[in-house]
Design an enzyme around this catalytic site. Sequence first.
Site, mmCIF file in Angstrom:
data_model
loop_
_atom_site.group_PDB
_atom_site.id
_atom_site.type_symbol
_atom_site.label_atom_id
_atom_site.label_comp_id
_atom_site.label_asym_id
_atom_site.label_seq_id
_atom_site.Cartn_x
_atom_site.Cartn_y
_atom_site.Cartn_z
ATOM 1 N N GLU B 175 44.592 15.549 57.052
ATOM 2 C CA GLU B 175 43.190 15.549 56.631
ATOM 3 C C GLU B 175 42.599 14.157 56.426
ATOM 4 O O GLU B 175 41.407 13.968 56.612
ATOM 5 C CB GLU B 175 43.026 16.353 55.327
ATOM 6 C CG GLU B 175 43.193 17.844 55.495
ATOM 7 C CD GLU B 175 42.135 18.467 56.398
ATOM 8 O OE1 GLU B 175 40.967 18.053 56.321
ATOM 9 O OE2 GLU B 175 42.494 19.351 57.197
ATOM 10 N N SER B 459 49.765 75.146 22.645
ATOM 11 C CA SER B 459 50.924 75.174 21.734
ATOM 12 C C SER B 459 51.538 73.796 21.475
ATOM 13 O O SER B 459 52.384 73.661 20.601
ATOM 14 C CB SER B 459 52.003 76.081 22.304
ATOM 15 O OG SER B 459 51.492 77.377 22.429
#
Lengths: 191, 757
Positions: B175, B459
Site C-alpha cells: 500500500e 398440573s
Amino acid sequence: MMKSGHIKSLWILAPILISISSCGPYISLPPYSPPPSTPPYRTETAPAKKNVPELTSPKSTNKSVIANQPSQSIPVSKTPQHLASLELVKKARDFALSGKIDTAIEYLERAIELDSYNGDAFYEMARCWEIKGDHDKALAFIDRSIRIFQGRPNQLRKSYLFKAAILRASGKEEEAKKILDLANSLKGALK
Amino acid sequence: MAKKKKIFVKFVLVISLLAVLACFGIYSYFSWKIEQRFSGRLWSIPSYVFSDSLLVFAGQKISIKTLCTMLRNRLYMKVSTEPERPGEFLVEGNKVKVWFRNFDFPGRSISGGKVIFEFSSGILKNLRKDGKNLIYWEMEPIELARYYGKDKESRILISIKKTPKYLKDAVIAIEDRRFYEHKGVDLIGVLRALWVDIKARRIVQGGSTITQQLVKNYFLRPERTIKRKIQEAIIAVILESKYTKDQILEMYLNEIYMGQRGAIAIHGMGEAARYYFGKNVEDLSLAEAALLAGMIKAPNYYNPLLHPKRAKIRRNTVLKAMADMHMISPDELTKASRAPIRVFSGFRPLKRAPYFVDAVFEQLKQLYDPETLEKEGLVVYTTLNPEIEHNAEVSLRTLLQHFEKIKPFLRAKSPKVALQGVIIAVQPKTGAVRALVGGRDYSVSMYNRALFAKRQPGSAIKPFIYYAAIHEGWTPVSWLDDEPIAVTIGKKVWKPKNYDHRFRGRVMLRDALEKSLNVPTVRLAMAIGIDKIISVMKKFGFQSVIKPYPSIALGAFEIRPFELISAYTVFANEGQRTYLLTIKEVYDSKGHLEKQKHMEWQKVITPEEAYLITSLLEGVVKEGTARNLKNLGISFPCAGKTGTTSDYRDSWFVGYTTDMATLVWVGFDNNRSTKLSGASGAMKIWAHFMKSIKPWINPQPFYPPQNIVYKTICKDSGALATDLCPRTRKEAFIKGTEPTHLCPIHSRGNYDEVWTH
C-alpha cells in the site's frame, strides 16, 4: 475500601481467630441445651385427619416394627466432576488470598455447578461474602456447608466455628454462643 | 522608481503575511478538526455478547466428535498435520491435539497453548499441556452476538504492539512502500504512480499514502475531486506532524474496510483475521497476513471465501513485493507462495442462541442507552452454555418434527402457525440460565415464548399446592378424599374430574400428586384456603395475576414459563430461591468492570419442606405420570411434574436434578389442541434433551436434610408398617410429623377391626 494486604491477612488469620475465640469466654458458660428437635409444624389438620382410620393400640409389639432409616449423611463424591470442583476451590482460595474476592466467587460458583455437594465450595463462598461484609449471604452459604458436612466432624466443626464468627460479626451473640457450643460438642468426634 | 520598489516590497510583505496567515488559519482549522475527531471515540464499536467459558475435565463423558464440534464452534480449524499456529487442531487416532489461542477480551483473559486430549471408550481420559496432566481445561467463550448501530460496522480493535511484523510489512509493501520515509504525502510515489498510469493508459496505481487513505476514510467523503485531494494532502501532512508513524499505522489497521458479512461491514485487521481465518491477529501466518494486506485494494473482489484463486494471485503479489523490499527471505517467499488458501468456512450465524440473546439485549437496554450499546464496545459475559443451548435447540426441533410425523393433525398449513415449544435450562444452585429456547425457529418467529407467552400451567402447578399442604401440616401419608365435588362459582357449578374420570374414594397425598389426581388436589386446596394458596404462589415469586378461584389448584390461570422454572428452583435448591441470571458481567472497552452479578439466594421454604416435595416429585418420576422416563433412557436421579391443560392445549414437563432444572412447554400460539399430554409431549423432549447434555451435568441423589426421618409405612393404612403389612414403602417425614401408631389393618389381633373399616 479494604486493601488487598488486609484481606490477605484477614483470610489467613480468620480460622486462627475463630479457633481462639472458640476457647474464649464461652467455655465458662452453662452447657447449651439444643432446641427441641420438633419443628413448628402442625400434625395433620382437620380435613386430612377426618379420613385417617382410627388408630388402635396394636397387640403386636415393637418387634414387628420395621427399623427406621437413619438420616443419611452426604457421602463424598468420587466423580471426575468432584475432582475438578475441588481444583476450582483451590484456585478460588488463591484468588481470595490475593484479594480478588469477586474472581474467587466466580470460581466457587463454577465449583458448585460441577458438584452441588462440594461443601468446601460453600464454606469458601461464605468466607468470601463475609470478607465482602455481607453477613446474610455468608450465613446462607455456611448453612449449606453445615448441611453437607453432617457426619464429617472435622469439616463440620470448622463450619460451625465460622458460622459463630459470622453471627458475632452481625451482632447475634446469643445465636453465636449456641453454634459455638455445637462446634465444641464435636471436639470428641474429631479425627 | 524607489517609490515603486517600496510599494512592491510592501505588496510582497502583505501577500506573504496573508499567505502565512492563511497557512496558519488552514493549519489551525484542520488541527482543530483532527483534534476534535480524535479526542472523542475513534470508532463506533458494537457491544459484544459472549457465552460463558466451558470447562472440560478428565473423566468427562465426551467423544472426539463432540470435542471437534466444540472447537469448530469456537472457530478452530481442523488441520491434517501437526498444528502450527493457535486456532488449529489435529485429530490423530484417539488423540486430539489443539493449539488454543489466547482469549484476550476486556475483562477476561484465558491463556492458550498446546493441549492434547486423549480419549478411550467415549471418555476423555486425559488432558496434557507441556507434558503435565491437567485436571480441567477452560475453553474460551463463544461470541453469541453483537449489538450493532445503524452503520453496522464490526470491528475488533488491535494494538500495533501485538500486530505481527509480517502483517505490518505486508501492508506497507503493497500500500505505501515509503511509509516510514514520507511526511504524509509522497511526491515520489505520486510521480511513480503517474508514470505507471501513463504507461498503462489507465489508472493502475494510486499515489495515496497510508496516511492519506486514513484521512480519506476518516475525514472526507468518498468523492474524486481536486478539492478533496488537496484537503486530503493537507490533513495528511498535519496528521503526520501530530502522530507517530506507529500510531497512524495502528489507526489504519483498525479502520480499513475488509469486506462484508451479510449486512455487516468488516473493518480492521482484527475483525478480518477472526472472520476469514478464525484467528487472533497475532497468530496469523505470513501467507495469511499477505492475503489480508492484498485484500485492502478490493476486499470483496479478493474475498478468499468466494474467490480463492483471485485471492491467491493477489496474496502472491504481496509476498513478491515484500521480498523485493527484503522484508522476507526468498525461502519464506517460496514457502508462503505455495501455501494453499485455508480459510474458516464453518457455520457462523450473526446471532447464536437468538432467543437468549434477545433476552440479554432487553436487559442491557434497561441498563444502557442505545448509543452506548451501539458504539462503545461493551463486552457482556453471559451464563449461556453453548453446548447445552445447541442440544436444547436440536431436541426441540427434532421432537416437534417427530410429533408432527406421527400425528399428522399437528402439522400446520404455514410455519407461522406451527406447533411451538420452549426449553429453559437453569442451574438451580447458581441461577445461571444455561439454555433458553423461546420457539421452534427464530427465523420464522422471534416471539420469545419462554419469557412472554402467558399459558396455563395445568398440573405443573400442583407441587406448589402440595407444598402449601406440607407447610400446613399434611404429610405424604395424609388421606385425601377422591369423591365427586361440585363448587359453585357465581352462578356456575364447577365439577372437576380426574384425567381418567374415575374416583378412588380416598388416596394418600403422595399418590394424589404422583398420579396427578385433580379432585383430591382441589379438595386439598380448598381445605388449605385459596387465599393461602395465592400467598404461597407469591412467596415462590409468581408475578402474574392469579384470581382466587378453586381452579387455580389445577393451574387454570396464566403464567409465563420463566416464572414457573424460577419457582421450581426453590425445590431444586433446598428451599432457597435462586435469582436467575443471564448476564454475569459487563465491561467497558478498556476492561473496567461496569456490572457484575453473583449467585443470590432467598430463603423461601425450609430445606425439609423442599426435600419432601422433591421426594414426592421423585415419586412422580418413579411411579407416577412421568414413570415412562426410565423407558426413555433417564436413569439418573431426578424429580419432575407433568402438566396438561384443558383440551390438551398445553403440554408441560418441569424436571430437575441436583444441578439442572429444565422446563419444557409444547403448544400452539393460537391455543389449538395438541392432543399431547405432559407425558406424551413435553416430557419426551425433556428426556431427549437431558440425555444429550449428560456430559455437562452431574446428577447426584437428593440427600435428605437433618430433620427428615424415614419410616416404613403400610401402603393401605399410612401408619407404621408391621411385619404383617403386605404392601409397604419407606416414606419421608419432617421430624415430628411421622406417624406414631402401628398399622391398624395388619396388626395381630386386629383383623376383625380391619373388616369393620
